[in-house]
Scaffold this motif. Structure first.
Motif, short mmCIF file in Angstrom:
data_model
loop_
_atom_site.label_atom_id
_atom_site.label_comp_id
_atom_site.label_asym_id
_atom_site.label_seq_id
_atom_site.Cartn_x
_atom_site.Cartn_y
_atom_site.Cartn_z
N GLY A 1 3.73 -5.51 3.12
CA GLY A 1 4.33 -6.77 2.70
C GLY A 1 5.56 -7.12 3.50
N ARG A 2 6.03 -8.35 3.22
CA ARG A 2 7.27 -8.87 3.80
C ARG A 2 8.14 -9.30 2.65
N GLY A 3 9.44 -9.08 2.78
CA GLY A 3 10.33 -9.48 1.71
C GLY A 3 11.79 -9.37 2.09
N GLU A 4 12.64 -9.55 1.08
CA GLU A 4 14.08 -9.54 1.29
C GLU A 4 14.68 -8.15 1.18
N THR A 5 14.24 -7.38 0.15
CA THR A 5 14.81 -6.06 -0.09
C THR A 5 13.72 -5.10 -0.54
N LEU A 6 13.76 -3.91 0.01
CA LEU A 6 12.77 -2.88 -0.32
C LEU A 6 13.48 -1.55 -0.50
N ASP A 7 13.08 -0.84 -1.55
CA ASP A 7 13.61 0.49 -1.81
C ASP A 7 12.44 1.46 -1.78
N LEU A 8 12.48 2.42 -0.85
CA LEU A 8 11.42 3.43 -0.75
C LEU A 8 11.95 4.75 -1.32
N ASP A 9 11.26 5.27 -2.32
CA ASP A 9 11.56 6.59 -2.87
C ASP A 9 10.62 7.56 -2.16
N LEU A 10 11.13 8.32 -1.21
CA LEU A 10 10.28 9.21 -0.43
C LEU A 10 9.83 10.43 -1.22
N GLN A 11 10.59 10.83 -2.23
CA GLN A 11 10.20 11.95 -3.09
C GLN A 11 8.97 11.59 -3.92
N GLY A 12 9.01 10.39 -4.53
CA GLY A 12 7.92 9.96 -5.40
C GLY A 12 6.89 9.07 -4.72
N ASN A 13 7.02 8.85 -3.41
CA ASN A 13 6.11 7.98 -2.66
C ASN A 13 5.93 6.63 -3.32
N ARG A 14 7.07 5.98 -3.66
CA ARG A 14 7.02 4.68 -4.32
C ARG A 14 7.80 3.66 -3.50
N ALA A 15 7.27 2.43 -3.49
CA ALA A 15 7.95 1.30 -2.85
C ALA A 15 8.25 0.26 -3.93
N GLN A 16 9.50 -0.21 -3.98
CA GLN A 16 9.88 -1.22 -4.96
C GLN A 16 10.55 -2.38 -4.24
N TRP A 17 9.93 -3.56 -4.35
CA TRP A 17 10.45 -4.77 -3.73
C TRP A 17 11.32 -5.54 -4.73
N THR A 18 12.36 -6.19 -4.22
CA THR A 18 13.14 -7.14 -5.02
C THR A 18 13.34 -8.40 -4.20
N GLY A 19 13.53 -9.52 -4.89
CA GLY A 19 13.63 -10.79 -4.17
C GLY A 19 12.25 -11.31 -3.81
N ARG A 20 12.19 -12.18 -2.86
CA ARG A 20 10.90 -12.75 -2.42
C ARG A 20 10.07 -11.71 -1.69
N VAL A 21 8.77 -11.71 -2.00
CA VAL A 21 7.83 -10.78 -1.37
C VAL A 21 6.55 -11.55 -1.07
N ARG A 22 5.97 -11.32 0.12
CA ARG A 22 4.69 -11.93 0.49
C ARG A 22 3.73 -10.88 0.97
N GLY A 23 2.47 -11.05 0.59
CA GLY A 23 1.40 -10.18 1.11
C GLY A 23 1.48 -8.73 0.70
N LEU A 24 1.98 -8.47 -0.50
CA LEU A 24 2.12 -7.10 -0.96
C LEU A 24 0.75 -6.53 -1.36
N ALA A 25 0.43 -5.38 -0.81
CA ALA A 25 -0.80 -4.68 -1.17
C ALA A 25 -0.45 -3.24 -1.47
N GLU A 26 -0.77 -2.77 -2.67
CA GLU A 26 -0.48 -1.39 -3.02
C GLU A 26 -1.61 -0.51 -2.53
N ILE A 27 -1.24 0.56 -1.89
CA ILE A 27 -2.22 1.50 -1.36
C ILE A 27 -1.93 2.85 -1.98
N GLY A 28 -2.90 3.46 -2.64
CA GLY A 28 -2.69 4.76 -3.27
C GLY A 28 -2.59 5.86 -2.24
N SER A 29 -1.89 6.92 -2.62
CA SER A 29 -1.73 8.05 -1.68
C SER A 29 -2.66 9.19 -1.97
#
Length: 172
Positions: free
Chosen positions: A144-172
């Motif tokens: 995806g594309r957006g304004e702010t992204l927080d990646l938790d590398l321990q938990g393999n999680r991505a959290q977007w805030t603000g505007r986001v476009r084209g977000l696709a969640e992919i399982g690990s």
């Protein structure tokens, strides 16, 4: 040098400076002024544990290390090393802040942004990546594309805030 009444000095290299925290700086030229160590040439390389960063110029003042003319290198992460490239960087203690066309690449994902902050945990392993400004994420952490992204590398999680476009969640 300060104990000798000197507040500046310079030397030509090769130069290798080892600090009590286990880090090493290598360069061609060292200029010391008051509390600033200014290293240039060749490129300058900063290493500590599984960190290896280099750039044309490094300024160290107390616990802060600045790369004012760009940097590239690798940092330890939970699932292997991260590669980083930026036009500017500042590291102090448990954080490395990068600015200007930043690229960070991990195992199976790539992140581009205007600004990035890497938060380090035990063993100086990157635990969290916070990206702001024209953020682009591709790969197994999502897309995806957006304004702010927080990646938790321990938990393999991505959290977007603000505007986001084209977000696709992919399982690990």
């Amino acid at each position: 040098l300060q104990q000798l009444g000197m507040d500046r000095a310079a030397g030509e290299g090769p130069i290798q400076v080892q600090f009590f925290d286990g880090s090493t700086l290598r360069a061609t030229r060292l200029t010391w002024e008051n509390d600033n160590w200014i290293l240039t040439g060749g490129p300058v390389t900063w290493t500590r544990l599984r960190e290896r960063l280099s750039g044309p110029k490094v300024i160290r003042r107390k616990e802060q290390v600045r790369f004012p003319e760009g940097l590239s290198g690798a940092m330890a992460a939970p699932e292997g090393d991260l590669s980083v490239h930026a036009m500017e960087g500042v590291g102090d203690g448990q954080r490395l802040s990068l600015e200007g066309r930043v690229v960070c690449q991990g195992q199976g994902w790539r992140l581009e942004a205007n600004r990035l902050q890497l938060t380090l945990g035990p063993g100086r392993v990157v635990q969290r990546v916070t990206a702001t400004g024209a953020v682009l994420l591709r790969g197994r952490m999502g897309e995806g594309r957006g304004e702010t992204l927080d990646l938790d590398l321990q938990g393999n999680r991505a959290q977007w805030t603000g505007r986001v476009r084209g977000l696709a969640e992919i399982g690990s």
